[in-house]
Design an enzyme around this catalytic site. Sequence first.
Site, mmCIF file in Angstrom:
data_model
loop_
_atom_site.group_PDB
_atom_site.id
_atom_site.type_symbol
_atom_site.label_atom_id
_atom_site.label_comp_id
_atom_site.label_asym_id
_atom_site.label_seq_id
_atom_site.Cartn_x
_atom_site.Cartn_y
_atom_site.Cartn_z
ATOM 1 C CB SER B 53 -1.054 0.013 1.177
ATOM 2 O OG SER B 53 -1.485 1.043 1.322
ATOM 3 C CD GLU B 54 -0.749 3.232 -3.639
ATOM 4 O OE1 GLU B 54 -1.180 2.476 -2.844
ATOM 5 O OE2 GLU B 54 -1.331 3.780 -4.692
ATOM 6 C CB SER B 55 -0.843 4.200 3.381
ATOM 7 O OG SER B 55 -1.091 2.665 3.783
#
Lengths: 232, 225
Positions: B53-55
């Site tokens: 996830s880009e988070s």
Amino acid sequence: MKNKIFQTMDDAVADIPDGVTILSPGFSGVGVPRNLLAALNRQGAKGLTGVSNNAGTIDENVDIGTLVEAGQMKKMICAFTASPHPSQVTPFTRMYNNDEIDAELVPQGTLAERLRCAAAGIGGFYTPTSVGTELAEGKEHREINGRMHVLEHPLPGDYALVRCWKADTAGNLVFRLTQRNFNPLMAMAAKVTIVEVEEEIVEAGEIDPDLVHVAGIYVDRLVKIPSDGIWI
Amino acid sequence: MESLADKERLPRDIVAMRVAKELPDGSYVNLGIGIPTMVSSFVPEGRTVFYHSESGILNCGPLAEEGNEDIDLINAGGQYLQIIDGMSFFDSAEAFAMIRGGHVDVTVLGSHQVSATGDLANWMLPQRGVGNVGGAMDLATGASGVIVAMEHTDRNGEPKIVQECTFPLTGKGCVYLIVTDLAVIECDGHGLTLKEVAPGWTPEEVQQLTGAILAISPDVKEFEL
């Protein structure tokens, strides 16, 4: 040793002048320095350039959008400018459509890397991201190993407002879960880094050095979030 | 054409199930929002897939149960997640180094349009202001391959697979497979080949709703789940 601890959020942002560049981290609502942004909103500096993943959300929480709506920002550099739903119009979108604010849209990975470049004193970098799209227009292109790249420049800040979980008096910082996002990069890329801290700020030595995410060299000011501060 | 517009198409979860078959055991995968998010529910038994996830997470697991959310743990869509074994966290530069450096094996994205040469246009509809580029261009350029999962036509019935994209591009020549509610189409960077069709649909009918010329695979078959 220079004391990095400030007593209030307002004291910590009091000297931020008009016209500077503010780095403001956060991903969705996580790791957003809401207390420092609220203080900067009260302080009233104007003509600011903001660097942030988004230009403010539609909810009532304090974020960079609060400063946008207050007319304090002249430009936003970010990866997301609008609400994900076209029916919800953010203050940024409304003001942009009225020519009241300027914007530079940057791919999220390029935004992160431009900050890292600024932090590390690197003069720029080539990436294939955005080649062939409108975001590559006007940028220097160069073929490297048979693949086209564009030149991207570092993105330094005058002030970074950061939110962390734990800190010690030397300015060493620790983050929780996905709170890290742009926080370490922005802490490293600004001339002056101001941090709001969730837990009590501890004496140097009380945080295991192996677990420090951001070393104190990058951190100038620390403020403990008060019990009546913004926690969510 | 009108009869084709009314003809039954595959539901979104079947599209997601078909995409899931494409994820190799042990692969690192990034799922976009929409149909792609549903793919993780359908990975075939016996395969392990690690979600990025880009988070700033590797090995994302299920969504948090209501009442048990941790406000510091979200996926790229802003949904709260559970902590699971083997999870790791990192900052945005590292999250994107994994994408841009080609460490993430497969990206599954939704799209407004895909062209005959695999160009992706999924970040912006014309006339929508400055827009939300997010990580779309990084994902399109960096991942070792992009699978597009989307409806075959838009809400006005217009083809989303087109000869040339008319919407702003996200990346050029980055899509290698398109899975829609009508078809599975391979993209080799030069043209499109129809490999599978939805039950009850003929290749000719799929072609009628496609804005680019499809080569029809000699062994074209019904959707394989």
